[in-house]
Design an enzyme around this catalytic site. Structure first.
Site, short mmCIF file in Angstrom:
data_model
loop_
_atom_site.label_atom_id
_atom_site.label_comp_id
_atom_site.label_asym_id
_atom_site.label_seq_id
_atom_site.Cartn_x
_atom_site.Cartn_y
_atom_site.Cartn_z
N SER A 110 0.81 -1.22 0.00
CA SER A 110 0.00 0.00 0.00
C SER A 110 0.84 1.27 0.00
O SER A 110 0.40 2.30 -0.51
CB SER A 110 -0.93 -0.02 1.21
N GLU B 258 3.27 1.87 -1.78
CA GLU B 258 3.60 2.15 -3.18
C GLU B 258 2.39 2.56 -4.02
O GLU B 258 2.51 2.93 -5.19
CB GLU B 258 4.24 0.92 -3.82
N VAL C 248 -4.26 -2.67 4.63
CA VAL C 248 -3.21 -2.58 5.66
C VAL C 248 -3.79 -3.13 6.95
O VAL C 248 -4.84 -2.66 7.42
CB VAL C 248 -2.74 -1.13 5.86
N ILE C 249 -3.14 -4.15 7.51
CA ILE C 249 -3.65 -4.81 8.72
C ILE C 249 -2.66 -4.58 9.85
O ILE C 249 -1.45 -4.80 9.69
CB ILE C 249 -3.85 -6.31 8.49
N THR D 67 3.82 -3.52 15.53
CA THR D 67 4.53 -2.25 15.69
C THR D 67 3.73 -1.09 15.07
O THR D 67 2.62 -1.29 14.57
CB THR D 67 5.91 -2.31 14.98
N HIS E 40 4.38 0.36 12.40
CA HIS E 40 4.54 0.41 10.94
C HIS E 40 3.20 0.66 10.25
O HIS E 40 3.10 1.42 9.30
CB HIS E 40 5.15 -0.90 10.44
N PHE F 128 -9.76 6.55 -2.78
CA PHE F 128 -9.10 5.85 -1.67
C PHE F 128 -9.89 4.60 -1.30
O PHE F 128 -10.85 4.65 -0.54
CB PHE F 128 -9.02 6.80 -0.46
N ARG G 93 -15.03 -6.71 4.74
CA ARG G 93 -15.19 -5.53 3.88
C ARG G 93 -14.67 -5.75 2.46
O ARG G 93 -14.55 -4.83 1.67
CB ARG G 93 -14.48 -4.33 4.53
#
Ligand SMILES: Nc1c(NC[C@H](O)[C@H](O)[C@H](O)CO)[nH]c(=O)[nH]c1=O
Ligand SMILES: CC(=O)[C@@H](O)COP(=O)(O)O
Length: 161
Positions: free
Chosen positions: A63, A65, A88-89, A93, A95, A120, A134
């Site tokens: 993601s 990129e 993005v899961i 951390t 990140h 988006f 989702r």
């Protein structure tokens, strides 16, 4: 708070996509999810009149990129809108936070730099199940939502011309 079904919308409120050219950039990270988002987006675009030759799909590693991949579309293809799809899961951390911030700000910047819709369609979830829910699960498919948004925003821009 109840989560809206991402695939529920008033079809009568959606303009025809027949003459709209779309770029779709898809992150390969969590591809079980992101490929389902892409399938939903493509199917929805076609449901509203988009043609195969007007739907261009490209892939990036993750993601983070996605904004650059979307910018390549804007620079090297004649597209009316770009749909940005990723998942993005949250891990152990921070990140997650930086990836989400990067893809979010990058998408905002592209919309304003190129004066065209960069939609988006990135899931940012606490766990895999929330993402599955989702991407064609109980909360619909965010790819559907992103496709409808792209069509409507192109129509909005056209209405000013
Ligand atoms: N953890 C996830 C990533 N990580 C990879 C980054 O997006 C990026 O590719 C890397 O930092 C190199 O620049 N990407 C996702 O899309 N989803 C994740 O959950
Ligand atoms: C969200 C991510 O970047 C994913 O790779 C989780 O990584 P980590 O567990 O190192 O936070």
């Amino acid at each position: 708070m109840a989560t809206k079904d991402l695939s529920q919308y008033d079809a009568n409120s959606v303009p025809s996509a027949q003459n709209i050219r779309f770029g779709i950039v898809v992150a390969e990270w969590n591809q079980e999810i992101t490929f389902a988002l892409a399938e939903g987006a493509i199917n929805t675009l076609k449901k509203h009149g988009a043609t195969d030759e007007n739907i261009l799909v490209k892939y990036v590693p993750g993601s983070f990129e996605l904004p650059l991949g979307a910018q390549y579309f804007a620079e090297m293809e004649n597209v009316d809108a770009v749909i940005i799809l990723g998942c993005v899961i949250q891990g152990e951390t921070r990140h997650f936070d930086f990836i989400c911030q990067g893809v979010t700000q990058g998408t905002i910047d592209l919309n304003l730099k190129y004066n065209k819709p960069f939609v988006f369609g990135v899931l940012t979830t606490e766990n895999q199940q929330q993402a599955l829910d989702r991407a064609g699960g109980k909360h619909g498919n965010k790819g559907d939502e992103a496709a409808i948004t792209a069509i409507k925003m192109v129509a909005l821009k056209t209405s000013f011309q």
